[in-house]
Enzyme design. Sequence first.
Site, PDB file in Angstrom:
ATOM      1  N   LYS A 180       0.851  -1.208   0.000  1.00  0.00           N
ATOM      2  CA  LYS A 180       0.000   0.000   0.000  1.00  0.00           C
ATOM      3  C   LYS A 180       0.879   1.247   0.000  1.00  0.00           C
ATOM      4  CE  LYS A 180      -1.789   1.504   4.045  1.00  0.00           C
ATOM      5  NZ  LYS A 180      -1.485   2.900   4.404  1.00  0.00           N
ATOM      6  N   ASN A 181       1.847   1.289   0.907  1.00  0.00           N
ATOM      7  CA  ASN A 181       2.602   2.533   1.082  1.00  0.00           C
ATOM      8  C   ASN A 181       3.614   2.780  -0.037  1.00  0.00           C
ATOM      9  OD1 ASN A 181       1.011   2.973   3.281  1.00  0.00           O
ATOM     10  ND2 ASN A 181       2.540   2.303   4.783  1.00  0.00           N
ATOM     11  N   CYS A 190      -5.315   7.559   9.350  1.00  0.00           N
ATOM     12  CA  CYS A 190      -5.564   6.812  10.595  1.00  0.00           C
ATOM     13  C   CYS A 190      -5.391   7.727  11.810  1.00  0.00           C
ATOM     14  CB  CYS A 190      -4.596   5.643  10.710  1.00  0.00           C
ATOM     15  SG  CYS A 190      -4.948   4.371   9.508  1.00  0.00           S
ATOM     16  N   ARG A 206      -0.453  13.841  14.177  1.00  0.00           N
ATOM     17  CA  ARG A 206       0.038  13.774  12.787  1.00  0.00           C
ATOM     18  C   ARG A 206       0.198  15.171  12.172  1.00  0.00           C
ATOM     19  NH1 ARG A 206      -2.150   8.574   9.794  1.00  0.00           N
ATOM     20  NH2 ARG A 206       0.025   8.443   9.149  1.00  0.00           N
ATOM     21  N   ASP A 240       3.424  -0.159  12.539  1.00  0.00           N
ATOM     22  CA  ASP A 240       2.193  -0.653  11.916  1.00  0.00           C
ATOM     23  C   ASP A 240       1.868  -2.080  12.336  1.00  0.00           C
ATOM     24  OD1 ASP A 240       2.702   1.108   8.769  1.00  0.00           O
ATOM     25  OD2 ASP A 240       1.970   1.753  10.716  1.00  0.00           O
ATOM     26  N   ARG A 245      -9.056  -0.419   3.655  1.00  0.00           N
ATOM     27  CA  ARG A 245      -8.154   0.638   3.179  1.00  0.00           C
ATOM     28  C   ARG A 245      -6.796   0.054   2.823  1.00  0.00           C
ATOM     29  NH1 ARG A 245      -7.412   5.681   6.852  1.00  0.00           N
ATOM     30  NH2 ARG A 245      -5.951   6.002   5.151  1.00  0.00           N
TER      31      ARG A 245
HETATM   32  C1  EPZ Z   1       3.837   6.611   7.288  1.00  0.00           C
HETATM   33  O1  EPZ Z   1       3.054   7.616   7.889  1.00  0.00           O
HETATM   34  C2  EPZ Z   1       2.897   5.458   6.978  1.00  0.00           C
HETATM   35  N1  EPZ Z   1       1.847   5.919   6.063  1.00  0.00           N
HETATM   36  C3  EPZ Z   1       2.260   4.958   8.265  1.00  0.00           C
HETATM   37  O2  EPZ Z   1       1.488   3.808   7.926  1.00  0.00           O
HETATM   38  C4  EPZ Z   1       3.357   4.534   9.230  1.00  0.00           C
HETATM   39  O3  EPZ Z   1       2.755   4.154  10.454  1.00  0.00           O
HETATM   40  C5  EPZ Z   1       4.318   5.699   9.458  1.00  0.00           C
HETATM   41  O4  EPZ Z   1       4.846   6.152   8.196  1.00  0.00           O
HETATM   42  C6  EPZ Z   1       5.492   5.328  10.340  1.00  0.00           C
HETATM   43  O5  EPZ Z   1       6.146   4.216   9.806  1.00  0.00           O
HETATM   44  C7  EPZ Z   1       2.125   5.997   4.727  1.00  0.00           C
HETATM   45  O6  EPZ Z   1       3.219   5.712   4.279  1.00  0.00           O
HETATM   46  C8  EPZ Z   1       1.005   6.463   3.847  1.00  0.00           C
HETATM   47  P1  EPZ Z   1       5.818   9.736   9.724  1.00  0.00           P
HETATM   48  P2  EPZ Z   1       3.661   9.106   8.054  1.00  0.00           P
HETATM   49  O7  EPZ Z   1       5.798  11.059   9.044  1.00  0.00           O
HETATM   50  O8  EPZ Z   1       4.620   9.365   6.979  1.00  0.00           O
HETATM   51  C9  EPZ Z   1       5.782  12.899  13.230  1.00  0.00           C
HETATM   52  C10 EPZ Z   1      -0.411   2.465   7.783  1.00  0.00           C
HETATM   53  O9  EPZ Z   1      -1.044   1.854   8.632  1.00  0.00           O
HETATM   54  N2  EPZ Z   1       5.692  13.970  12.222  1.00  0.00           N
HETATM   55  O10 EPZ Z   1       6.952   8.798   9.463  1.00  0.00           O
HETATM   56  O11 EPZ Z   1       2.526  10.031   8.258  1.00  0.00           O
HETATM   57  C11 EPZ Z   1       4.556  12.009  13.265  1.00  0.00           C
HETATM   58  O12 EPZ Z   1       3.525  12.604  14.045  1.00  0.00           O
HETATM   59  C12 EPZ Z   1       0.058   3.879   8.076  1.00  0.00           C
HETATM   60  O13 EPZ Z   1      -0.061   2.017   6.643  1.00  0.00           O
HETATM   61  C13 EPZ Z   1       5.794  15.295  12.646  1.00  0.00           C
HETATM   62  O14 EPZ Z   1       5.957  15.574  13.833  1.00  0.00           O
HETATM   63  O15 EPZ Z   1       4.458   8.968   9.416  1.00  0.00           O
HETATM   64  C14 EPZ Z   1       5.095  10.749  13.891  1.00  0.00           C
HETATM   65  O16 EPZ Z   1       5.132  10.915  15.294  1.00  0.00           O
HETATM   66  C15 EPZ Z   1      -0.382   4.352   9.439  1.00  0.00           C
HETATM   67  N3  EPZ Z   1       5.707  16.301  11.730  1.00  0.00           N
HETATM   68  C16 EPZ Z   1       6.532  10.690  13.355  1.00  0.00           C
HETATM   69  O17 EPZ Z   1       6.835  12.002  12.884  1.00  0.00           O
HETATM   70  C17 EPZ Z   1       5.542  16.038  10.403  1.00  0.00           C
HETATM   71  O18 EPZ Z   1       5.494  17.001   9.599  1.00  0.00           O
HETATM   72  C18 EPZ Z   1       6.714   9.718  12.190  1.00  0.00           C
HETATM   73  O19 EPZ Z   1       5.660   9.975  11.286  1.00  0.00           O
HETATM   74  C19 EPZ Z   1       5.438  14.682   9.976  1.00  0.00           C
HETATM   75  C20 EPZ Z   1       5.528  13.671  10.907  1.00  0.00           C
END
Ligand code: EPZ
Length: 437
Positions: free
Chosen positions: A30-31, A128, A133, A322, A415
């Site tokens: 998916k990702n 999610c 986020r 995840d 999803r």
């Molecule tokens: C990606 O989300 C994945 N989604 C998520 O999978 C996955 O859980 C996550 O990476 C972590 O591995 C997709 O790829 C579409 P991050 P993402 O930015 O990119 C913080 C699933 O079930 N952060 O790596 O949104 C954030 O809050 C989904 O397939 C900021 O603070 O996650 C988190 O604490 C759920 N500011 C940390 O960084 C920002 O601008 C890591 O989030 C962006 C992120």
Amino acid sequence: MNNTNHDILVAKGCHGARKLKGTIVVKGSKNDALQALAASLLFGSPLTLTNVPAIEDIARLGNLLTALGVAITEDKKLGKKSLTLDTSQLHSATLDDDIAKKLRASIILTGPLLARRGEAHFPHPGGCVIGERPIDLFLDGFAKLGASITIRNGRYHLTAPRDGLRGAEIFFRNQTVTGTECFMLTAVLTKGQTVLKNCALEPEIESLGKFLVREGARIRGLGTTTITIDGGPLLKSLRPSYEIIPDRIEAGSFLILGALLMRELTITRCEPGHLDAVIAFLRSAGATIKIEPRQIIIRATPRQSYRALPLTTHEYPGFPTDLQALMAVFLTQATGESRIFETIFEGRLGYLETLARMGAEVHIHNQHQATVGGPTLLTGREVTSPDLRAGLAYLIAGLVAKAETIIHNVHCIDRGYEKIDERLAMLGFNIKRHHSP
Ligand code: EPZ
């Protein structure tokens, strides 16, 4: 996808039995597919994606792109779905609010749109509910590339300088998966050199980056935390085609299902090398796992007992957040107390309350830490899936339990998991989907 928001799944518990033996094929990631859809914006000619999973998130991101003027054609051969995306008639950089608010991955489109169209307008991305986020890392990065940012009525409006974005050095305060993906793509169309530091190391990023290099992009450092991109005009490749890599989270989900519920499960068309953390954890807990090229075989005896272990999530290649919920279900059946430490998201332990209602021995200490005791007998309940991964965790808990589990909000699971009920029923589990009017 013919499911509706009101579908329910009814799963008949195996009450801890492990009699089934079977094989399950892993679908495209998916990702990886989500970021690959966004990569279509880098090409002047149509991009073909193969091994695309037939799941809601892909359909939604496709709808977002279609609304911008991208022509998407679908093909299906031998049960495998391909998409071809033609961006030659791209006419807008304004993301549809309703769709973008449901999909975190919509944020990946914003950078390539800004670089290609000189502007991007979008709502705060949804997805999610596993924490706040924020998107501050994205806004910081766009500003570094020279964009001006205004926020009006909860929508973000980005504008590039008249002579376009300029390459810059961007250090991600914390590793961000979609942030790394978004800025790697954006930098391909940004004049000058962009250096991304503290990048996420997910294999999907390296895979797509290597494809882009094959198609003419100048990207160095893939697979490391520092990626350097020398940007320029649209990629001129004639017939670019990218095969989506196997979904490591789906494969990891099936490993946990096999350890809990089956005498033997063969997981095929997967990439074992992307699952080191999950395999190491399960093996340390006592699981019997055999690795072969492109497939994994997990075996469990009817009386198999597992050791409790501390579970700490970590950016790749550490244990994936995840799979935290699914591994918690496994730990309810392990002997002893297991400490869970969710280090990535601050809102990803809520599902434990529902597992407790099913009979799990759970203690939530704070937003990041909990303890799970075992082994405990679980009892089926009527539950509502809060998000994609917790929804599957409930389904697996329901199959471990005695009696029946009814799961609402099944579209959450749809999803990210293609026809999950049909595929598990093919293994012999008693799972029925009821379409409510
Ligand atoms: C990606 O989300 C994945 N989604 C998520 O999978 C996955 O859980 C996550 O990476 C972590 O591995 C997709 O790829 C579409 P991050 P993402 O930015 O990119 C913080 C699933 O079930 N952060 O790596 O949104 C954030 O809050 C989904 O397939 C900021 O603070 O996650 C988190 O604490 C759920 N500011 C940390 O960084 C920002 O601008 C890591 O989030 C962006 C992120």
